[in-house]
Design a protein around this motif. Structure first.
Motif, PDB file in Angstrom:
ATOM      1  N   GLU A 130      -7.837  -2.096  -0.473  1.00 33.60           N
ATOM      2  CA  GLU A 130      -7.415  -1.628   0.827  1.00 33.60           C
ATOM      3  C   GLU A 130      -6.457  -0.662   0.662  1.00 33.60           C
ATOM      4  O   GLU A 130      -5.724  -0.585   1.567  1.00 33.60           O
ATOM      5  CB  GLU A 130      -7.635  -2.946   0.977  1.00 33.60           C
ATOM      6  CG  GLU A 130      -8.875  -4.321   1.272  1.00 33.60           C
ATOM      7  CD  GLU A 130      -9.353  -4.927   0.197  1.00 33.60           C
ATOM      8  OE1 GLU A 130     -10.208  -5.603  -0.143  1.00 33.60           O
ATOM      9  OE2 GLU A 130      -8.537  -4.379  -1.203  1.00 33.60           O
ATOM     10  N   TRP A 131      -5.901  -0.641  -0.316  1.00 39.51           N
ATOM     11  CA  TRP A 131      -5.233   0.538  -0.619  1.00 39.51           C
ATOM     12  C   TRP A 131      -5.235   1.815  -0.879  1.00 39.51           C
ATOM     13  O   TRP A 131      -4.375   2.215  -1.956  1.00 39.51           O
ATOM     14  CB  TRP A 131      -3.507  -0.691  -1.608  1.00 39.51           C
ATOM     15  CG  TRP A 131      -3.046  -1.441  -1.958  1.00 39.51           C
ATOM     16  CD1 TRP A 131      -3.564  -2.182  -0.049  1.00 39.51           C
ATOM     17  CD2 TRP A 131      -1.929  -2.900  -2.385  1.00 39.51           C
ATOM     18  NE1 TRP A 131      -2.118  -3.468  -0.279  1.00 39.51           N
ATOM     19  CE2 TRP A 131      -1.382  -4.236  -1.147  1.00 39.51           C
ATOM     20  CE3 TRP A 131      -1.448  -2.186  -3.332  1.00 39.51           C
ATOM     21  CZ2 TRP A 131      -0.959  -4.490  -1.585  1.00 39.51           C
ATOM     22  CZ3 TRP A 131      -0.912  -2.810  -3.709  1.00 39.51           C
ATOM     23  CH2 TRP A 131       0.007  -4.442  -2.994  1.00 39.51           C
ATOM     24  N   ASP A 132      -6.322   2.203  -0.270  1.00 38.04           N
ATOM     25  CA  ASP A 132      -6.846   3.111  -1.020  1.00 38.04           C
ATOM     26  C   ASP A 132      -6.874   3.537  -2.611  1.00 38.04           C
ATOM     27  O   ASP A 132      -6.313   4.496  -3.339  1.00 38.04           O
ATOM     28  CB  ASP A 132      -6.030   4.439  -0.170  1.00 38.04           C
ATOM     29  CG  ASP A 132      -6.432   4.700   0.956  1.00 38.04           C
ATOM     30  OD1 ASP A 132      -7.390   4.441   1.785  1.00 38.04           O
ATOM     31  OD2 ASP A 132      -5.002   4.674   1.749  1.00 38.04           O
ATOM     32  N   GLY A 133      -6.857   2.384  -3.983  1.00 38.31           N
ATOM     33  CA  GLY A 133      -7.629   2.371  -4.736  1.00 38.31           C
ATOM     34  C   GLY A 133      -5.583   2.166  -5.706  1.00 38.31           C
ATOM     35  O   GLY A 133      -5.559   2.333  -7.034  1.00 38.31           O
ATOM     36  N   ARG A 134      -5.142   2.188  -5.435  1.00 34.75           N
ATOM     37  CA  ARG A 134      -3.976   1.927  -5.571  1.00 34.75           C
ATOM     38  C   ARG A 134      -3.412   0.667  -5.927  1.00 34.75           C
ATOM     39  O   ARG A 134      -4.072  -0.314  -5.911  1.00 34.75           O
ATOM     40  CB  ARG A 134      -2.043   2.345  -4.448  1.00 34.75           C
ATOM     41  CG  ARG A 134      -1.061   1.786  -5.439  1.00 34.75           C
ATOM     42  CD  ARG A 134      -0.050   2.155  -4.137  1.00 34.75           C
ATOM     43  NE  ARG A 134       1.005   2.839  -4.676  1.00 34.75           N
ATOM     44  CZ  ARG A 134       2.103   2.643  -4.061  1.00 34.75           C
ATOM     45  NH1 ARG A 134       2.068   3.454  -3.257  1.00 34.75           N
ATOM     46  NH2 ARG A 134       3.667   2.761  -4.389  1.00 34.75           N
ATOM     47  N   THR A 135      -3.429   0.720  -7.716  1.00 35.28           N
ATOM     48  CA  THR A 135      -3.436  -0.273  -8.333  1.00 35.28           C
ATOM     49  C   THR A 135      -2.219  -1.679  -7.766  1.00 35.28           C
ATOM     50  O   THR A 135      -0.773  -1.714  -7.168  1.00 35.28           O
ATOM     51  CB  THR A 135      -2.958  -0.387  -9.985  1.00 35.28           C
ATOM     52  OG1 THR A 135      -1.886   0.270 -10.206  1.00 35.28           O
ATOM     53  CG2 THR A 135      -3.976   0.952  -9.833  1.00 35.28           C
ATOM     54  N   ALA A 136      -2.184  -2.512  -8.337  1.00 35.55           N
ATOM     55  CA  ALA A 136      -1.601  -3.729  -7.863  1.00 35.55           C
ATOM     56  C   ALA A 136      -1.607  -4.470  -9.000  1.00 35.55           C
ATOM     57  O   ALA A 136      -2.111  -4.267 -10.547  1.00 35.55           O
ATOM     58  CB  ALA A 136      -2.104  -4.632  -6.814  1.00 35.55           C
ATOM     59  N   ALA A 148       0.962  -1.260   0.489  1.00 34.64           N
ATOM     60  CA  ALA A 148       0.283  -0.021  -0.247  1.00 34.64           C
ATOM     61  C   ALA A 148       0.622   1.013  -0.126  1.00 34.64           C
ATOM     62  O   ALA A 148       0.717   2.995  -0.664  1.00 34.64           O
ATOM     63  CB  ALA A 148      -1.269   0.284   0.947  1.00 34.64           C
ATOM     64  N   GLY A 149       1.884   1.711   0.461  1.00 33.78           N
ATOM     65  CA  GLY A 149       2.877   2.346   0.541  1.00 33.78           C
ATOM     66  C   GLY A 149       3.851   2.304  -0.509  1.00 33.78           C
ATOM     67  O   GLY A 149       3.918   1.419  -1.130  1.00 33.78           O
ATOM     68  N   ASP A 150       4.938   3.639  -0.683  1.00 35.06           N
ATOM     69  CA  ASP A 150       5.731   2.854  -1.454  1.00 35.06           C
ATOM     70  C   ASP A 150       6.940   1.910  -1.030  1.00 35.06           C
ATOM     71  O   ASP A 150       6.937   1.281   0.130  1.00 35.06           O
ATOM     72  CB  ASP A 150       6.860   4.483  -1.077  1.00 35.06           C
ATOM     73  CG  ASP A 150       6.070   5.060  -1.719  1.00 35.06           C
ATOM     74  OD1 ASP A 150       5.213   5.338  -2.610  1.00 35.06           O
ATOM     75  OD2 ASP A 150       6.820   6.256  -1.542  1.00 35.06           O
TER      76      ASP A 150
END
Length: 456
Positions: free
Chosen positions: A420-426, A275-277
């Motif tokens: 769960e990652w605030d919309g960040r893509t995987a 989720a973070g960098d």
């Protein structure tokens, strides 16, 4: 094109009933188990049978299909033609001073196999020795002008209407004739037969690519061992969250492969998404909440694998993978299904790519496809189906035709936003081995990953 492939199907039937096993029906969440490598002598005997089967059944069919009268492979020690490893015994580790192999199609459809230099490879070739005695009293090996004179005599006697040499600017598998070797070979052939030389890269590439059913039972065991290795690597047996680094896991994989009597054909990759960098330099410490990924390939009995799996490190209090990441894997699983379904024999790799992309777009799946053949080599002979940096198709290598009795790594990635990652893509990157049987039907070699490996 499919009609032209049908004669090869019959010739590829296993030599003994039951030599090939039916597609695996292993449940997606069943634990994989290790299969120990048999003793080296047992391995060599089995591999020798595979080489003999391919020379007996695959090569004559391909020479007939492509109307090849004679195929000449010429090479020197440490300058081996890529085809070399697919035609010689497992106890052969390099060409001799010079090894020349001649394959001549007879009227009855069989192929004469001659070796001018080197050995008979356990009876696979009829070998010629020099009439000169060696100091030991034995016959010396053919060498130099003596070798080239004999080549010219044999070619003149067989008088082929065409001769194929491995020269090609698209396929490395069909471009094994070195520059100096080519000059010497062309001089030996002489002007009369040099005029009959033609290029037919499909002979080399399709021979290397074509599997015989006898190989599959062993390959399936190797694949299950690969799954077992990854499952152990992505577990608490190897990873301690907050302490273990990605490089620790990479070297654990390398050591494990070595300990099991296999080799890696590339340095494994292990990375994380979160989720973070993620740090962009140095070793990355694996933390709770990380999405794990590995790209891992082994070689066992000259059979290559190439596998990418996903794992997850549970956070404190979590008992399952977040729903967003599970949806990501479902998307990549769906891409696997689409890709395999579109790999119809007779289609080119580029056609299979475009057909799969149309279905992905219709289903709203975002991702990239970059599947490749596998077998004698990790990145094997046969059509590419996209590249990670060429989603428009691959000129040349993507224009080759998909054929029965071939193996593939279905390699791809799905890009999915994770709530769960605030919309960040995987990016769910997966790679799994599949095969087309003698009839062109598609199967997974073992199974594809459908559940995450878990670190608690």
């Amino acid at each position: 094109m499919l009609r032209r492939l049908l004669p090869l199907v019959a010739l590829l039937a296993p030599a003994a009933p039951g030599a090939a096993q039916p597609p695996s029906r292993m449940p997606a969440d069943a634990p994989a188990r290790y299969h120990p490598m048999p003793p080296l002598r047992v391995q060599a005997d089995q591999m020798q049978e595979w080489v003999a089967a391919r020379l007996d059944r695959v090569l004559p069919a391909l020479m007939e299909e492509y109307d090849v009268d004679m195929w000449i492979l010429s090479m020197r020690e440490y300058g081996e033609d890529p085809v070399f490893w697919s035609i010689v015994s497992p106890t052969t580790f390099a060409a001799r001073r010079r090894s020349i192999y001649l394959f001549t199609r007879r009227e009855d459809g069989t192929v004469e196999r001659l070796a001018l230099g080197g050995t008979s490879q356990g009876g696979l070739f009829e070998t010629y020795r020099s009439p000169r005695p060696a100091p030991t009293g034995e016959q010396a090996e053919l060498w130099g002008d003596e070798q080239w004179r004999l080549l010219n005599e044999i070619v003149t006697d067989r008088d082929p209407s065409n001769i194929v040499l491995n020269i090609d600017d698209t396929w490395a598998f069909a471009d094994g004739l070195g520059a100096g070797e080519r000059e010497a070979l062309e001089a030996a052939l002489g002007e009369r037969y040099l005029e009959r030389v033609r290029r037919e890269p499909r002979l080399a590439t399709d021979y290397i690519a074509t599997r015989v059913p006898e190989m599959m039972p062993r390959y399936r065991e190797v694949m299950e061992t690969v799954h077992a290795i990854i499952s152990e690597a992505f577990s608490n047996s190897v990873i301690t969250p907050g302490e273990t680094t990605t490089e620790d896991v990479v070297w654990w994989l390398r050591q494990k492969v070595n300990d099991l009597g296999m080799t890696a054909w590339f340095q494994p990759s292990v990375s994380v998404q979160r989720a973070g960098d993620v740090p962009t330099a140095g070793e990355v410490v694996i933390e709770r909440g990380d999405l794990l990924w590995t790209d891992f390939g082994v070689v066992a009995q000259r059979l290559s694998t190439d596998t990418q799996h996903l794992g997850y490190v549970l956070r404190e209090g979590e008992t399952e993978v977040p729903a967003g990441l599970r949806a990501c894997m479902r998307a990549s699983n769906r891409m696997q299904e689409i890709q395999l379904e579109e790999m119809t024999p007779g289609r080119t790799g580029n056609e299979a790519l475009r057909a799969a992309q149309r279905r992905m777009a219709a289903e709203g799946i975002e991702g990239t496809l970059y599947s490749h053949p596998i077998g004698d080599h990790g990145h094997g002979a046969g059509p590419l189906i996209g590249r990670w940096d060429a989603q428009e198709g691959v000129p040349g290598r993507g224009d080759a035709v998909i054929r029965p009795s071939t193996w593939y790594s279905i390699e791809l990635q799905a890009t999915v936003p994770i709530p769960e990652w605030d919309g960040r893509t995987a990016s769910c990157r997966q790679e799994e081995e599949a095969y087309l049987d003698e009839n062109g039907d598609r199967h997974w070699v073992l199974r594809r990953q459908e559940v995450f490996h878990l670190v608690w």
